[in-house]
Design an enzyme around this catalytic site. Structure first.
Site, PDB file in Angstrom:
ATOM      1  N   ASP A  17      25.158  -0.696   6.732  1.00 37.26           N
ATOM      2  CA  ASP A  17      25.477  -0.278   8.101  1.00 37.26           C
ATOM      3  C   ASP A  17      25.195  -1.439   9.047  1.00 37.26           C
ATOM      4  O   ASP A  17      24.053  -1.877   9.169  1.00 37.26           O
ATOM      5  CB  ASP A  17      24.590   0.921   8.475  1.00 37.26           C
ATOM      6  N   TYR A  22      24.714  -5.504  16.824  1.00 36.02           N
ATOM      7  CA  TYR A  22      23.504  -5.987  16.145  1.00 36.02           C
ATOM      8  C   TYR A  22      23.559  -7.494  15.909  1.00 36.02           C
ATOM      9  O   TYR A  22      22.523  -8.101  15.611  1.00 36.02           O
ATOM     10  CB  TYR A  22      23.304  -5.315  14.773  1.00 36.02           C
TER      11      TYR A  22
HETATM   12  N1  LIG Z   1      23.991   4.139  15.519  1.00 32.47           N
HETATM   13  C1  LIG Z   1      22.918   3.773  16.154  1.00 32.47           C
HETATM   14  O1  LIG Z   1      22.864   3.799  17.399  1.00 32.47           O
HETATM   15  C2  LIG Z   1      21.710   3.338  15.376  1.00 32.47           C
HETATM   16  C3  LIG Z   1      20.449   3.276  15.985  1.00 32.47           C
HETATM   17  C4  LIG Z   1      19.347   2.891  15.185  1.00 32.47           C
HETATM   18  C5  LIG Z   1      19.522   2.560  13.843  1.00 32.47           C
HETATM   19  N2  LIG Z   1      20.778   2.616  13.299  1.00 32.47           N
HETATM   20  C6  LIG Z   1      21.009   2.260  11.859  1.00 32.47           C
HETATM   21  O2  LIG Z   1      20.113   2.978  11.037  1.00 32.47           O
HETATM   22  C7  LIG Z   1      19.407   2.084  10.180  1.00 32.47           C
HETATM   23  C8  LIG Z   1      18.016   2.649   9.874  1.00 32.47           C
HETATM   24  O3  LIG Z   1      17.332   2.967  11.068  1.00 32.47           O
HETATM   25  P1  LIG Z   1      15.825   2.582  11.345  1.00 32.47           P
HETATM   26  O4  LIG Z   1      15.537   1.201  10.894  1.00 32.47           O
HETATM   27  O5  LIG Z   1      15.550   2.954  12.755  1.00 32.47           O
HETATM   28  O6  LIG Z   1      15.033   3.633  10.450  1.00 32.47           O
HETATM   29  P2  LIG Z   1      14.329   3.693   9.026  1.00 32.47           P
HETATM   30  O7  LIG Z   1      15.184   3.071   7.981  1.00 32.47           O
HETATM   31  O8  LIG Z   1      13.940   5.118   8.856  1.00 32.47           O
HETATM   32  O9  LIG Z   1      12.996   2.858   9.239  1.00 32.47           O
HETATM   33  C9  LIG Z   1      12.862   1.508   8.928  1.00 32.47           C
HETATM   34  C10 LIG Z   1      11.378   1.201   8.936  1.00 32.47           C
HETATM   35  O10 LIG Z   1      10.744   1.943   7.895  1.00 32.47           O
HETATM   36  C11 LIG Z   1      10.070   1.077   7.008  1.00 32.47           C
HETATM   37  N3  LIG Z   1      10.280   1.596   5.642  1.00 32.47           N
HETATM   38  C12 LIG Z   1      11.462   1.661   4.972  1.00 32.47           C
HETATM   39  N4  LIG Z   1      11.280   2.227   3.768  1.00 32.47           N
HETATM   40  C13 LIG Z   1       9.957   2.521   3.682  1.00 32.47           C
HETATM   41  C14 LIG Z   1       9.145   3.110   2.683  1.00 32.47           C
HETATM   42  N5  LIG Z   1       9.669   3.520   1.522  1.00 32.47           N
HETATM   43  N6  LIG Z   1       7.805   3.268   2.945  1.00 32.47           N
HETATM   44  C15 LIG Z   1       7.280   2.862   4.109  1.00 32.47           C
HETATM   45  N7  LIG Z   1       7.992   2.294   5.086  1.00 32.47           N
HETATM   46  C16 LIG Z   1       9.317   2.119   4.876  1.00 32.47           C
HETATM   47  C17 LIG Z   1      10.673  -0.282   7.213  1.00 32.47           C
HETATM   48  O11 LIG Z   1       9.710  -1.290   6.979  1.00 32.47           O
HETATM   49  P3  LIG Z   1       9.926  -2.426   5.838  1.00 32.47           P
HETATM   50  O12 LIG Z   1      11.199  -3.138   6.180  1.00 32.47           O
HETATM   51  O13 LIG Z   1       8.724  -3.295   6.004  1.00 32.47           O
HETATM   52  O14 LIG Z   1       9.972  -1.707   4.521  1.00 32.47           O
HETATM   53  C18 LIG Z   1      11.088  -0.259   8.671  1.00 32.47           C
HETATM   54  O15 LIG Z   1       9.986  -0.614   9.504  1.00 32.47           O
HETATM   55  C19 LIG Z   1      19.395   0.754  10.960  1.00 32.47           C
HETATM   56  O16 LIG Z   1      19.224  -0.346  10.117  1.00 32.47           O
HETATM   57  C20 LIG Z   1      20.789   0.778  11.592  1.00 32.47           C
HETATM   58  O17 LIG Z   1      21.739   0.309  10.668  1.00 32.47           O
HETATM   59  C21 LIG Z   1      21.851   3.016  14.031  1.00 32.47           C
END
Ligand SMILES: NC(=O)c1ccc[n+]([C@@H]2O[C@H](COP(=O)([O-])OP(=O)(O)OC[C@H]3O[C@@H](n4cnc5c(N)ncnc54)[C@H](OP(=O)(O)O)[C@@H]3O)[C@@H](O)[C@H]2O)c1
Length: 281
Positions: A17, A22
């Protein structure tokens, strides 16, 4: 980023994604090529930025060229609100500091242009992001094609049940961003106790709940071990899944209203149709 994207692909991730906003499209394209994985095995989503809603074809072409993937699997309108086009500034502001949103451009017109992209064969599906029932209803007043996907913040503290039911009725797949709910959800006592019970991690419990609800998830991790962890999802009992449903409290953890203006990037919760979920904390 190239390194951990490559690691994610090697660990089995196949849905990437990204978004024009970004600034990651180029590195995503490079990582896909470097991985050696056939293009057709990877699903690439990218998004139209809010200041390009009046230049859809041009913006799409730019994203495609920067990605270099030949075609895009899913192209989303990133946000319902439109911003004035300002070269180099994706979040232009007025002199008083407020965001320069515009009514001269709207997502209904942008969607008409998105629909035309389907005829080019360069995009497989089109959809939206950050849309509510209210903005989807407005989209449907003119849309000829139903969005394939609506990508929104969704996790056990923000279960989006009404939107989920609505999207199911309309045939729209729901994708969860911030699927883990970060540390507030990972450290919730119920999630921690279920992780102990099933001998998995709290994140795996949360993702099991998502998958039981047929929600697509976008877990991001820079860490190879956590990437593998996020691909290994246990099956929980109906009773335990029901307990997780009970955690819903309408709490946004990623993109919240500004406490001073009450707005999210220039739109009120009412304009966004997000007011059915006022944050309780
Ligand atoms: N459409 C929109 O407006 C919008 C907005 C926000 C996000 N997004 C998309 O959604 C994706 C994911 O969103 P997000 O990054 O906010 O949420 P997320 O994937 O729920 O959270 C990522 C965070 O969680 C940690 N993490 C991941 N797996 C883990 C695990 N198994 N145990 C402990 N910690 C873990 C990561 O740290 P580490 O990297 O250190 O593991 C990172 O700090 C983004 O990359 C983007 O592509 C879209």
């Amino acid at each position: 980023m190239r390194d951990w994207l490559l690691s994610a692909l090697r660990n089995g991730y196949r849905h990437i994604d990204t978004a024009y906003m970004y600034g990651t499209e180029q590195v995503v394209g490079e990582a896909i090529k470097a991985s050696g994985i056939p293009r057709e095995e990877i699903f690439v989503t990218t998004k139209l930025p809010w200041n390009h809603q009046d230049r859809v074809a041009e913006s799409f072409q730019k994203s495609l060229e920067v990605l270099g993937t030949g075609y895009i699997d899913l192209y989303l309108i990133h946000w319902p609100q439109a911003f004035s086009y300002d070269e180099g500034d994706t979040l232009p502001r007025n002199p008083d500091g407020s965001f320069k949103t515009t009514d001269k451009v709207n997502f209904n017109d942008a969607w008409e242009e998105m629909e035309k992209l389907l005829d080019t064969g360069k995009v497989r599906a089109i959809g939206v992001s950050n849309f509510s029932i209210k903005t989807l209803e407005k989209l449907f007043t003119t849309a000829k094609v139903t969005p394939a996907v609506n990508q929104v913040e969704l996790h056990p503290y923000l279960a989006q049940n009404e939107l989920r039911d609505y999207c199911t009725r309309k045939g729209i797949a729901l994708t969860a961003y911030t699927p883990s709910g970060y540390s507030p959800v990972r450290e919730d006592p119920l999630i921690v106790s279920l992780a102990e019970k099933y001998k998995v991690t709290p994140t795996q419990v949360i993702f099991a709940w998502h998958l039981s609800r047929n929600t697509i998830i976008l877990p991001t991790s820079k860490n190879s071990e956590r990437q593998k962890e996020n691909m290994t999802i246990p099956t929980l009992s109906e009773e335990d899944l029901g307990k997780i449903w009970g955690l819903d409290r309408g709490q946004r953890l990623c993109l919240k209203a500004d406490p001073t203006t009450g707005q999210v990037f220039g739109w009120t919760l009412e304009q966004l149709g997000w007011e059915t979920y006022p944050p309780k904390f």
